[in-house]
Design a protein around this motif. Structure first.
Motif: not given
Ligand code: ACM
Length: 672
Positions: A293-294, A329, A346, A369
């Protein structure tokens, strides 16, 4: 039976009850007698803690005389597989109880139901006569624990496992590495974990003990090494893994770092190969999560998407060589992604549908979340098998909920980033085979070992029900919040006690002034912590992208992993119990008003000069004023200025919102 959570598939009441007394005996029969006996011993311990009655575990041969019999039909693998068999039957009559299942995992689920059924009345402890036939709706029912942002010690993870079993959850996903820390003890590359600023990591033996305990409860443990982004901790310890010339400082801030592992480096792949090798010796689960992710656009020269897709192909080869199935992810979704890769959605359900249509198995996390601090009823409104229209309805519930109001602009902005549900193409037929289930995520930017349990429980049982129970089975169940209250009290017997944890924090805030701590508890019960990324997004991503939610105190909390999480907001439960009482029992309003007046006096007089109390004094003043309003309403009058008082009190303060404003507004409307 109506109090069970998750509600069973079939549950029929019988006649009479099975009394629990010091003469009650437990025995086991069928396959796996030794492991079954271990399960019975655990059950016995729980019932003894619950009732105080020392019931007896019978010797193996003595089944016919036993009151409670656990029976396993077939040999059960030591490790719970992804498609573990969890169905069970439970029968309770005045003559005895049996839990029958094909596997030990099914027996474990039956025990969770049994423990919830044990009840007390004037005649003593008993189980109501009933017949339960039960099996899960979805196979992957997980919790992600972020142990990187803040340290969560192994003993708390063991307690959490017992609580997960009580909710019939079956996956613990450990997010072991992130920018702020690397929690896996690597014998090959010890610099990685030894560098942690707080000095904490899990030894491999500690992790093995967690895996073993989890397996006995029918819970899989999936480890995550988050790569190639969220890796500042790696790069600080091993700068050679980064892009040439980039040597990042240790990162205590949250959000997305500018750096990432070099996707073209053979050395990076070697180190990952070493770590995956070590992980597979500790975590036998067939799945291994690689994060993905990210990754910051600025981390690499070149097209990030194709660089990451190539990198993921190489990761896939490493995992396959170690006999592991890759999980990642939703950013990893790409036409080249190996087909057996599991995608964890997500950012939005769109990626879940897209991945399923492309033939990937998927796990949904987007609506769950836990760090967004939505109340249980909103977690319960989502379903991985829902249609796009049903998702939109659930999203509207979240957006329109008055508690979301201060951050609604942030939520809307966030949802807009990841596509439009109205135009969504659902998974169709692919959904029924590829949507494996869901995982609730407990990201720990604002979580420590002190408040973890209250951020998890009892809400997580509402999420568990979505994945375990068929929606139509819920029809006869009690109100969700009453079932969660009861579940919460059962958790205490496995040692998970959010109420006690909160007391410790309140006593510290009040500087050990007991009256002040009691007053702060009353104030906290009227409040809820601000939702979504209200505490995080503006400071992590910058106010230019996301404006700060309103707050009556000066803004500017720049949260880092070193910011103390010792404030009222950190120990205020996700859902206001007083807001709920005002709705369910408006007749209590006068008593509540009385308590608020006293609490407001104590906090304003004794809290001035106590650092951690000062920031909530405006809220204390508000509940004093709201008490006056409640008293007027009880006399049948709506005072002039009621609306402006409510509007002023609805503005968050110290990252808390007075959730009681909403039911009082409803009372004002009714009275007007
Ligand atoms: C995430 O919340 N960056 C998977």
């Amino acid at each position: 039976m109506r109090e069970l959570i998750p509600v069973p598939r079939i549950c029929e009441s019988g006649t009479g009850r099975l009394a629990i007394s010091a003469h009650t005996t437990i025995a086991v029969e069928g396959a796996e007698p030794h492991r079954l006996r271990d399960a019975a011993a655990i059950m016995r311990r729980v019932i003894v803690r619950l009732t105080g009655i020392p019931l007896a575990l019978q010797p193996a041969a003595d089944v016919s005389a036993a009151d409670i019999v656990l029976s396993c039909g077939a040999p059960t693998p030591e490790l719970p597989p992804l498609d573990m068999e969890e169905g069970y039957e439970l029968s309770v009559t005045p003559a005895g109880a049996t839990i029958t299942a094909d596997t030990l995992f099914g027996v474990a689920r039956g025990l969770a139901t049994f423990v919830q059924l044990v009840t007390q009345d004037a005649e003593g402890w008993y189980l109501p006569a009933c017949r339960v036939e039960d099996a899960p709706r979805l196979a992957w029912r997980g919790l992600l624990l972020d142990v990187a942002r803040h340290w969560i010690p192994a003993n708390l993870i063991h307690l959490t496992l017992e609580a997960l079993a009580l909710a019939k959850l079956n996956v613990l996903h450990l997010h072991l590495t992130d920018d702020q820390a690397f929690r896996f003890e690597s014998h090959r590359h010890p610099g990685l974990h030894e560098n942690n600023a707080d000095g904490f990591w899990f030894t491999q033996d500690e992790l093995r003990a967690i895996v073993e305990h989890a397996a006995a409860l029918g819970i899989r443990v999936v480890p995550e090494l988050d790569v190639p982004g969220h890796t500042t901790s790696w790069l600080v310890a091993m700068p050679e893994l980064g892009v040439a010339g980039v040597a990042p400082e240790p990162r205590r801030r949250f959000g997305i770092a500018d750096c990432a592992l070099d996707p073209a480096s053979d050395r990076v792949l070697e180190v990952i190969d070493d770590l995956v090798g070590e992980l597979t010796h500790v975590f036998p689960d067939p799945c291994l999560h690689i994060g993905g992710d990210e990754v910051a656009e600025s981390a690499w020269d070149g097209d990030r998407t194709s660089l990451q897709a190539d990198f993921n192909l190489k990761l896939g080869e490493i995992l396959a060589a170690h006999g592991r199935r890759m999980v990642g992810w939703d950013e990893i979704l790409h036409p080249d992604l190996p087909a057996d890769t599991i995608v964890q959605s997500w950012r939005s359900p769109l990626s879940m549908w897209e991945a399923a249509r492309a033939g990937h198995d998927v796990v949904l996390s987007h609506p769950w979340y836990l760090d967004h601090l939505y109340p249980a009823r909103l977690l319960h409104a989502y379903d991985p098998l829902a249609s796009p229209v049903e998702f939109e309805t659930a999203n509207s519930l979240v957006l329109d909920d008055p508690g979301t109001a201060p951050v609604a602009h942030l939520v809307r902005g966030w949802q807009g980033l990841f596509g439009n549900l109205t135009a969504a193409e659902p998974a169709g037929e692919a959904g029924t085979t590829h949507i494996l289930g869901g995982e609730a995520c407990m990201w720990a930017e604002h979580v420590t070992e002190e408040n973890l349990s209250q951020r998890l429980w009892p809400r997580l049982a509402a999420f568990a029900e979505v994945l375990w129970s068929e929606p139509e089975s819920r029809a006869g169940a009690l109100d969700l919040s009453r079932r969660l209250d009861r579940f919460g009290s059962r958790l205490r017997i496995v040692g998970v006690d959010p109420v006690a944890d909160r007391s410790v924090m309140l006593a510290r805030i009040a500087d050990d002034d007991d009256d002040l701590a009691d007053a702060l508890r009353i104030l906290g019960d009227a409040c809820e912590p601000i939702r979504f990324y209200g505490r995080l997004l503006p400071s992590a991503l910058g106010a230019a992208t996301f404006t700060q939610p309103p707050d009556r105190n000066p803004p500017g909390f720049q949260y880092t992993a070193d910011t103390p999480l010792n404030r009222m907001v950190d120990c205020t439960p996700v859902e206001s119990s007083t807001a709920r009482s005002l709705r369910s029992d408006p007749a209590d309003a006068v008593g509540i008003a009385h308590a608020w007046k006293a609490a407001a006096r104590t906090i304003t007089s004794r809290g001035a000069g106590v650092a951690l109390v000062e920031e909530v004094i405006p809220l204390a003043t508000d509940i004093g004023r709201l008490a006056g309003l409640l008293e007027e309403l009880a006399r049948g009058r709506v005072p002039a200025g009621a609306q402006s008082l409510l509007d002023a009190a609805a503005v968050p303060c110290a990252e808390l919102r007075l959730a009681v404003v909403d039911p009082i507004r409803e009372l004002v409307t009714e009275a007007g």
